[in-house]
Motif scaffolding. Sequence first.
Motif, PDB file in Angstrom:
ATOM      1  N   ALA A  91       0.816  -1.217   0.000  1.00 33.93           N
ATOM      2  CA  ALA A  91       0.000   0.000   0.000  1.00 33.93           C
ATOM      3  C   ALA A  91       0.847   1.263   0.000  1.00 33.93           C
ATOM      4  N   SER A  92       2.050   1.180   0.570  1.00 36.64           N
ATOM      5  CA  SER A  92       2.863   2.396   0.674  1.00 36.64           C
ATOM      6  C   SER A  92       3.826   2.563  -0.500  1.00 36.64           C
ATOM      7  N   LEU A  93       3.889   1.563  -1.394  1.00 33.62           N
ATOM      8  CA  LEU A  93       4.802   1.671  -2.529  1.00 33.62           C
ATOM      9  C   LEU A  93       4.321   2.731  -3.517  1.00 33.62           C
ATOM     10  N   GLU A  94       5.296   3.464  -4.065  1.00 35.27           N
ATOM     11  CA  GLU A  94       4.956   4.599  -4.928  1.00 35.27           C
ATOM     12  C   GLU A  94       4.198   4.146  -6.186  1.00 35.27           C
ATOM     13  N   TRP A  95       4.673   3.067  -6.843  1.00 37.64           N
ATOM     14  CA  TRP A  95       4.037   2.667  -8.106  1.00 37.64           C
ATOM     15  C   TRP A  95       2.631   2.130  -7.877  1.00 37.64           C
ATOM     16  N   VAL A  96       2.410   1.518  -6.711  1.00 38.19           N
ATOM     17  CA  VAL A  96       1.063   1.031  -6.404  1.00 38.19           C
ATOM     18  C   VAL A  96       0.115   2.220  -6.226  1.00 38.19           C
ATOM     19  N   LYS A  97       0.612   3.229  -5.518  1.00 38.59           N
ATOM     20  CA  LYS A  97      -0.211   4.443  -5.342  1.00 38.59           C
ATOM     21  C   LYS A  97      -0.559   5.059  -6.692  1.00 38.59           C
ATOM     22  N   ASN A  98       0.440   5.120  -7.610  1.00 40.93           N
ATOM     23  CA  ASN A  98       0.201   5.698  -8.932  1.00 40.93           C
ATOM     24  C   ASN A  98      -0.806   4.877  -9.729  1.00 40.93           C
ATOM     25  N   ALA A  99      -0.688   3.533  -9.615  1.00 39.40           N
ATOM     26  CA  ALA A  99      -1.628   2.676 -10.325  1.00 39.40           C
ATOM     27  C   ALA A  99      -3.051   2.941  -9.837  1.00 39.40           C
ATOM     28  N   PHE A 100      -3.214   3.092  -8.527  1.00 36.55           N
ATOM     29  CA  PHE A 100      -4.566   3.314  -8.013  1.00 36.55           C
ATOM     30  C   PHE A 100      -5.068   4.726  -8.295  1.00 36.55           C
ATOM     31  N   ALA A 101      -4.148   5.670  -8.456  1.00 36.73           N
ATOM     32  CA  ALA A 101      -4.569   7.004  -8.904  1.00 36.73           C
ATOM     33  C   ALA A 101      -5.164   6.881 -10.310  1.00 36.73           C
ATOM     34  N   GLY A 102      -4.537   6.045 -11.149  1.00 34.55           N
ATOM     35  CA  GLY A 102      -5.061   5.779 -12.495  1.00 34.55           C
ATOM     36  C   GLY A 102      -6.419   5.099 -12.432  1.00 34.55           C
ATOM     37  N   VAL A 103      -6.549   4.118 -11.545  1.00 39.56           N
ATOM     38  CA  VAL A 103      -7.821   3.398 -11.396  1.00 39.56           C
ATOM     39  C   VAL A 103      -8.925   4.359 -10.966  1.00 39.56           C
ATOM     40  N   ARG A 104      -8.609   5.274 -10.053  1.00 36.78           N
ATOM     41  CA  ARG A 104      -9.640   6.207  -9.572  1.00 36.78           C
ATOM     42  C   ARG A 104     -10.121   7.128 -10.697  1.00 36.78           C
ATOM     43  N   VAL A 105      -9.191   7.527 -11.573  1.00 36.14           N
ATOM     44  CA  VAL A 105      -9.577   8.328 -12.740  1.00 36.14           C
ATOM     45  C   VAL A 105     -10.585   7.545 -13.579  1.00 36.14           C
ATOM     46  N   CYS A 106     -10.308   6.245 -13.773  1.00 40.99           N
ATOM     47  CA  CYS A 106     -11.188   5.402 -14.579  1.00 40.99           C
ATOM     48  C   CYS A 106     -12.540   5.207 -13.885  1.00 40.99           C
ATOM     49  N   VAL A 107     -12.528   5.079 -12.552  1.00 41.56           N
ATOM     50  CA  VAL A 107     -13.777   4.896 -11.804  1.00 41.56           C
ATOM     51  C   VAL A 107     -14.705   6.088 -12.031  1.00 41.56           C
ATOM     52  N   CYS A 108     -14.120   7.302 -12.045  1.00 40.94           N
ATOM     53  CA  CYS A 108     -14.929   8.499 -12.322  1.00 40.94           C
ATOM     54  C   CYS A 108     -15.593   8.393 -13.694  1.00 40.94           C
ATOM     55  N   VAL A 109     -14.811   7.930 -14.692  1.00 42.69           N
ATOM     56  CA  VAL A 109     -15.354   7.796 -16.051  1.00 42.69           C
ATOM     57  C   VAL A 109     -16.498   6.778 -16.066  1.00 42.69           C
ATOM     58  N   LEU A 110     -16.315   5.677 -15.329  1.00 43.36           N
ATOM     59  CA  LEU A 110     -17.363   4.654 -15.262  1.00 43.36           C
ATOM     60  C   LEU A 110     -18.642   5.225 -14.667  1.00 43.36           C
ATOM     61  N   ILE A 111     -18.499   6.002 -13.590  1.00 38.95           N
ATOM     62  CA  ILE A 111     -19.691   6.574 -12.955  1.00 38.95           C
ATOM     63  C   ILE A 111     -20.354   7.576 -13.904  1.00 38.95           C
ATOM     64  N   PHE A 112     -19.514   8.372 -14.595  1.00 41.50           N
ATOM     65  CA  PHE A 112     -20.030   9.352 -15.559  1.00 41.50           C
ATOM     66  C   PHE A 112     -20.880   8.656 -16.634  1.00 41.50           C
ATOM     67  N   ASN A 113     -20.359   7.546 -17.151  1.00 47.93           N
ATOM     68  CA  ASN A 113     -21.094   6.757 -18.139  1.00 47.93           C
ATOM     69  C   ASN A 113     -22.435   6.272 -17.607  1.00 47.93           C
ATOM     70  N   ALA A 114     -22.402   5.765 -16.372  1.00 47.14           N
ATOM     71  CA  ALA A 114     -23.624   5.243 -15.759  1.00 47.14           C
ATOM     72  C   ALA A 114     -24.648   6.355 -15.595  1.00 47.14           C
ATOM     73  N   VAL A 115     -24.191   7.534 -15.158  1.00 45.69           N
ATOM     74  CA  VAL A 115     -25.111   8.656 -14.954  1.00 45.69           C
ATOM     75  C   VAL A 115     -25.792   9.023 -16.277  1.00 45.69           C
ATOM     76  N   ILE A 116     -24.995   9.101 -17.361  1.00 48.59           N
ATOM     77  CA  ILE A 116     -25.574   9.470 -18.662  1.00 48.59           C
ATOM     78  C   ILE A 116     -26.609   8.447 -19.131  1.00 48.59           C
ATOM     79  N   LYS A 117     -26.238   7.150 -19.014  1.00 51.47           N
ATOM     80  CA  LYS A 117     -27.153   6.092 -19.422  1.00 51.47           C
ATOM     81  C   LYS A 117     -28.462   6.161 -18.652  1.00 51.47           C
ATOM     82  N   LEU A 118     -28.357   6.309 -17.325  1.00 57.70           N
ATOM     83  CA  LEU A 118     -29.557   6.290 -16.487  1.00 57.70           C
ATOM     84  C   LEU A 118     -30.347   7.586 -16.642  1.00 57.70           C
TER      85      LEU A 118
END
Lengths: 182, 188
Positions: free
Chosen positions: B114-141
């Motif tokens: 959890a404290s490794l730098e590259w893991v943190k960066n990977a999850f920062a990327g995942v969180r960006v994608c999660v926002c996009v997923l929610i955005f898609n869901a909002v538009i569809k619904l």
Amino acid sequence: MILLLELFWSFVKIGFTSFGGLSMIPLITSEMLSHGWMNAAEVSDIVAIAEMTPGPLGLNCATFAGMRAAGLLGAFAANMGALSPTFTLCTLAAIFFEHFKNSKTLIKIMTGVRPACVGMVGGVLVQLALANYFDITQKINIPAAILGVVDLILLLKFKLSIPKTLLFSAISGIILFGVLGL
Amino acid sequence: MLMKLKILMSKLKILIELFITFSKIGAVTFGGGYAMLMILLREIVQNKHWATEQELTDYYAIAQCTPGVIAVNVATFVGRKTAGNLGGIIATLAVVFPSVVIISLLAGVIKAYASLEWVKNAFAGVRVCVCVLIFNAVIKLFNKAIIDKKTLIIYLLVLAGAMTLNISPVVFVILAGIAGIILSVKKS
């Protein structure tokens, strides 16, 4: 055995008094500390681990806390406790909903509730977007914004599957924020 | 006898399909139940046709009003609708299954990562994608739920409320339900 029952009961209480996600954290913290199952430092790890593993946040917390307190059986007991509202209240609500699905009143109610539901998810989206696309000085994080646009194109235009898009984003995160240091 | 066996087999097939589908959903749900909405839309509505967009929104609303973990509550609804009581239980357990396995296996080592730098960066990327997923869901619904001016007003009010006020979702759902009844009376 008594430990497992205690764990189960703790998570029954947590499940019934929370609405999932982060709202469970304070309750879990107080239950863990008052039973002496975890110390304060361990409790603070819960959120980090729950966020890094897939699955609903509240249940990840239950699994992790149960594991720490009593191993695999503890994880099972904690999960069953956390799921108890789903198996009781939510199932009742589902039966009720199925039964009155065609009632005119319920149709009217749901016509009002649906836009509200989309509005609430929209509210969460705004909060998450502010946290992830802007830095502390409120300036837009350009690499994050670009990655977001690319993700959107991959999902909609190229119909890439969600797991693949997530993997792509994780790798892009390592490259953009780590290797390139943006 | 053969007929009974056939029916039993087709039921079993649906239950296995439910388990596999919801395990997949559980395994890719990062960032909580909201990201799950888009995954549910793709898997349940588009691929499997187990529910419509409207039904999914309804389930989501009710799941927010009943205590417990929202994502799991939605699984119970879809499972029950597809294959009755047993379907509800199977779908619920299936959502939980992958994360229990992963956490049980990794609980010891994951903290070090959890404290490794590259893991943190990977999850920062995942969180960006999660926002996009929610955005898609909002538009569809949005297209399915906002059908006229009245529903648009409800949507905007709740959106504004959710962004500024710290109110439980239950309050929004109850108020919107009442608004639904009142507004439909005015129409007639």
